[in-house]
Design a protein around this motif. Sequence first.
Motif, PDB file in Angstrom:
ATOM      1  N   ALA A  78      51.607  31.660  27.419  1.00 53.26           N
ATOM      2  CA  ALA A  78      50.166  31.947  27.371  1.00 53.26           C
ATOM      3  C   ALA A  78      49.739  32.763  28.588  1.00 53.26           C
ATOM      4  CB  ALA A  78      49.375  30.645  27.300  1.00 53.26           C
ATOM      5  N   LEU A  79      50.298  32.425  29.749  1.00 52.81           N
ATOM      6  CA  LEU A  79      49.994  33.206  30.954  1.00 52.81           C
ATOM      7  C   LEU A  79      50.498  34.633  30.801  1.00 52.81           C
ATOM      8  CD1 LEU A  79      49.080  33.476  33.928  1.00 52.81           C
ATOM      9  CD2 LEU A  79      51.387  32.751  34.579  1.00 52.81           C
ATOM     10  N   HIS A  80      51.704  34.794  30.268  1.00 51.61           N
ATOM     11  CA  HIS A  80      52.280  36.126  30.068  1.00 51.61           C
ATOM     12  C   HIS A  80      51.364  36.975  29.195  1.00 51.61           C
ATOM     13  CE1 HIS A  80      54.831  39.221  28.208  1.00 51.61           C
ATOM     14  NE2 HIS A  80      55.539  39.159  29.325  1.00 51.61           N
ATOM     15  N   GLU A 110      42.301  41.609  37.956  1.00 51.85           N
ATOM     16  CA  GLU A 110      43.053  41.891  39.176  1.00 51.85           C
ATOM     17  C   GLU A 110      42.249  41.384  40.377  1.00 51.85           C
ATOM     18  OE1 GLU A 110      46.406  43.036  41.015  1.00 51.85           O
ATOM     19  OE2 GLU A 110      46.076  43.735  38.962  1.00 51.85           O
ATOM     20  N   PRO A 111      42.815  40.522  41.227  1.00 51.91           N
ATOM     21  CA  PRO A 111      42.091  40.047  42.418  1.00 51.91           C
ATOM     22  C   PRO A 111      41.774  41.201  43.355  1.00 51.91           C
ATOM     23  CG  PRO A 111      44.029  38.696  41.985  1.00 51.91           C
ATOM     24  CD  PRO A 111      44.150  39.908  41.108  1.00 51.91           C
ATOM     25  N   VAL A 112      40.664  41.117  44.051  1.00 55.53           N
ATOM     26  CA  VAL A 112      40.244  42.212  44.924  1.00 55.53           C
ATOM     27  C   VAL A 112      41.231  42.433  46.063  1.00 55.53           C
ATOM     28  CG1 VAL A 112      38.781  40.788  46.428  1.00 55.53           C
ATOM     29  CG2 VAL A 112      38.255  43.218  46.115  1.00 55.53           C
ATOM     30  N   ASP A 113      41.938  41.368  46.495  1.00 55.22           N
ATOM     31  CA  ASP A 113      42.939  41.517  47.553  1.00 55.22           C
ATOM     32  C   ASP A 113      44.362  41.553  46.995  1.00 55.22           C
ATOM     33  OD1 ASP A 113      43.329  38.896  46.826  1.00 55.22           O
ATOM     34  OD2 ASP A 113      43.164  38.069  48.854  1.00 55.22           O
ATOM     35  N   GLY A 114      44.485  41.531  45.673  1.00 52.85           N
ATOM     36  CA  GLY A 114      45.787  41.608  45.034  1.00 52.85           C
ATOM     37  C   GLY A 114      46.532  40.298  44.915  1.00 52.85           C
ATOM     38  N   VAL A 115      46.009  39.222  45.522  1.00 53.85           N
ATOM     39  CA  VAL A 115      46.729  37.943  45.562  1.00 53.85           C
ATOM     40  C   VAL A 115      46.186  36.985  44.506  1.00 53.85           C
ATOM     41  CG1 VAL A 115      47.386  35.960  46.977  1.00 53.85           C
ATOM     42  CG2 VAL A 115      47.159  38.226  48.025  1.00 53.85           C
ATOM     43  N   THR A 116      47.044  36.619  43.565  1.00 51.99           N
ATOM     44  CA  THR A 116      46.702  35.620  42.549  1.00 51.99           C
ATOM     45  C   THR A 116      47.353  34.294  42.920  1.00 51.99           C
ATOM     46  OG1 THR A 116      46.490  37.231  40.748  1.00 51.99           O
ATOM     47  CG2 THR A 116      46.982  34.968  40.121  1.00 51.99           C
ATOM     48  N   GLU A 137      49.484  40.335  30.749  1.00 52.90           N
ATOM     49  CA  GLU A 137      49.822  41.631  30.161  1.00 52.90           C
ATOM     50  C   GLU A 137      48.740  42.152  29.216  1.00 52.90           C
ATOM     51  OE1 GLU A 137      52.092  43.399  31.212  1.00 52.90           O
ATOM     52  OE2 GLU A 137      53.463  42.031  32.229  1.00 52.90           O
ATOM     53  N   GLY A 138      47.678  41.380  29.055  1.00 51.63           N
ATOM     54  CA  GLY A 138      46.620  41.779  28.138  1.00 51.63           C
ATOM     55  C   GLY A 138      45.436  42.421  28.838  1.00 51.63           C
ATOM     56  N   LYS A 160      52.185  41.447  38.578  1.00 52.39           N
ATOM     57  CA  LYS A 160      52.213  40.708  37.318  1.00 52.39           C
ATOM     58  C   LYS A 160      53.525  39.979  37.098  1.00 52.39           C
ATOM     59  CE  LYS A 160      48.823  43.594  34.910  1.00 52.39           C
ATOM     60  NZ  LYS A 160      48.541  44.416  33.709  1.00 52.39           N
ATOM     61  N   GLU A 161      54.641  40.638  37.406  1.00 51.86           N
ATOM     62  CA  GLU A 161      55.951  40.025  37.186  1.00 51.86           C
ATOM     63  C   GLU A 161      56.102  38.749  38.003  1.00 51.86           C
ATOM     64  OE1 GLU A 161      60.688  41.116  37.828  1.00 51.86           O
ATOM     65  OE2 GLU A 161      59.194  42.739  37.681  1.00 51.86           O
ATOM     66  N   ASP A 162      55.648  38.793  39.268  1.00 53.74           N
ATOM     67  CA  ASP A 162      55.790  37.618  40.122  1.00 53.74           C
ATOM     68  C   ASP A 162      54.779  36.528  39.775  1.00 53.74           C
ATOM     69  OD1 ASP A 162      57.917  38.071  42.245  1.00 53.74           O
ATOM     70  OD2 ASP A 162      56.825  39.959  42.333  1.00 53.74           O
ATOM     71  N   ILE A 163      53.626  36.903  39.245  1.00 49.32           N
ATOM     72  CA  ILE A 163      52.672  35.898  38.777  1.00 49.32           C
ATOM     73  C   ILE A 163      53.300  35.085  37.657  1.00 49.32           C
ATOM     74  CG2 ILE A 163      50.482  35.559  37.565  1.00 49.32           C
ATOM     75  CD1 ILE A 163      49.435  38.050  39.052  1.00 49.32           C
TER      76      ILE A 163
END
Length: 314
Positions: free
Chosen positions: A155-157, A167-173, A161-162, A119-122
Motif C-alpha cells: 500500500a505504501l509502494h 514530497e516533504p519540503v526538506d526531503g525527509v520522510t 509511486e502514485g 522513494k526507494e528508501d522510503i
Amino acid sequence: MSKIFVIHENSEWTEHLINRLEELDLPYEDWLLGNGTVDLTSVPPEGIFYNRMSASSHTRGHRFSPELTNAVLAWLEHHGRTVINGSRALQLEVSKVLQYLELEKFGIKTPKTIAAVGKEDIIKSAEAFEGKKFITKHNRAGKGLGVQLFETVEALHNYVEGPAFEEPVDGVTLIQEYIESPEAFITRCEFVGGKFVYAVRVDTSEGFELCPADACRIDDMFCPVGEEASAPAKFEIREGFDHPILKKYEQVLAANDIQIAGIEFIQDKEGNIFTYDINTNTNYNSDAEAKSGQFGMLEIAKFLRNNLKEPAKI
C-alpha cells in the motif's frame, strides 16, 4: 522604549496574542517575516523577542521564513537580546528527528521511527514494520502534514509511486510505527514559561491534521476543528490532568531553551505513553478554553510582560 517583538509568518495565528497584549496595555511590534533582510552590521532594537515561526510556513507561501528567522535569531542572540523560543527552539520546530532524539535523551518513549530520503528508501524502510500498521509523516511539517496510515508495504509502494504522494519540503520522510489507542484521541500538553498550564484531549476520529487554531475552521478544509453544537467537542481541556511525564517534558524544554510549547502524546492499549511531537509555535482552541476558563494566549502575554520588566536568564 523597550517593547515586545512578536516574530511570525501567519497573522491569523497571532491575532489572539496581539489582542491579549493590547488588553494588558503592553508595548509591542508585530514582526512579520514572510520575507525581508537582516543587516548584520546593525544593532537590534531594545526589547524582548518572541519567536512564533512555524514549520508549516511553506504551506502558506513562506517557503524560506524559517531560514530568515534563523538569521534574525542568530543576530538577536549575538547582541544579547532576550529571545523567547530562540534558535534551538526553531531547530526542533523544523525537525521531528531532533525532537525524538531530545525526548529519548530524557527517557521519554517515542514511536519507532526511520528517516528516509528518496522513494526507494522510503519503501525499503517500511519493511521493518512488515505485519504491523505504520504511518508516514514529514520531518518538517506542522498541522499533521504528510501523515498517512498504511497496513502493508505494498500500500505504501502504491502511494509513493502514485500522484497523491507528498514530497516533504526538506526531503525527509519519516516512517513510524502506528500507536493504536483504545479511544480515538491524543493529548496535547501546553507549557508557558517552561511550566505546565493545561492538557487538551484532541479527537482523532476524523484524521490526523489537528491544528487547534481557530483560523483552521475557515482556511484549512482538512483541519477538523469546528463541529456542530450537538456533536462531541473536537478539543476539550482535561481538567486536573497530572502525570509524571509532565516533569520530564519540562526538563526537555529547559534543556533546549524552550519557554512556550505544546507537546503531544498518545497512549496504547496497555497504557504506555508515546510522545511524538513538540510544537514550539503553539496555538489554542477558544471554545475549549472558554469552557474551562483557562486561556493560553493570556498566559503567554503575562509571561512576556514579566520578562519585559525583568528579562529571563536564557
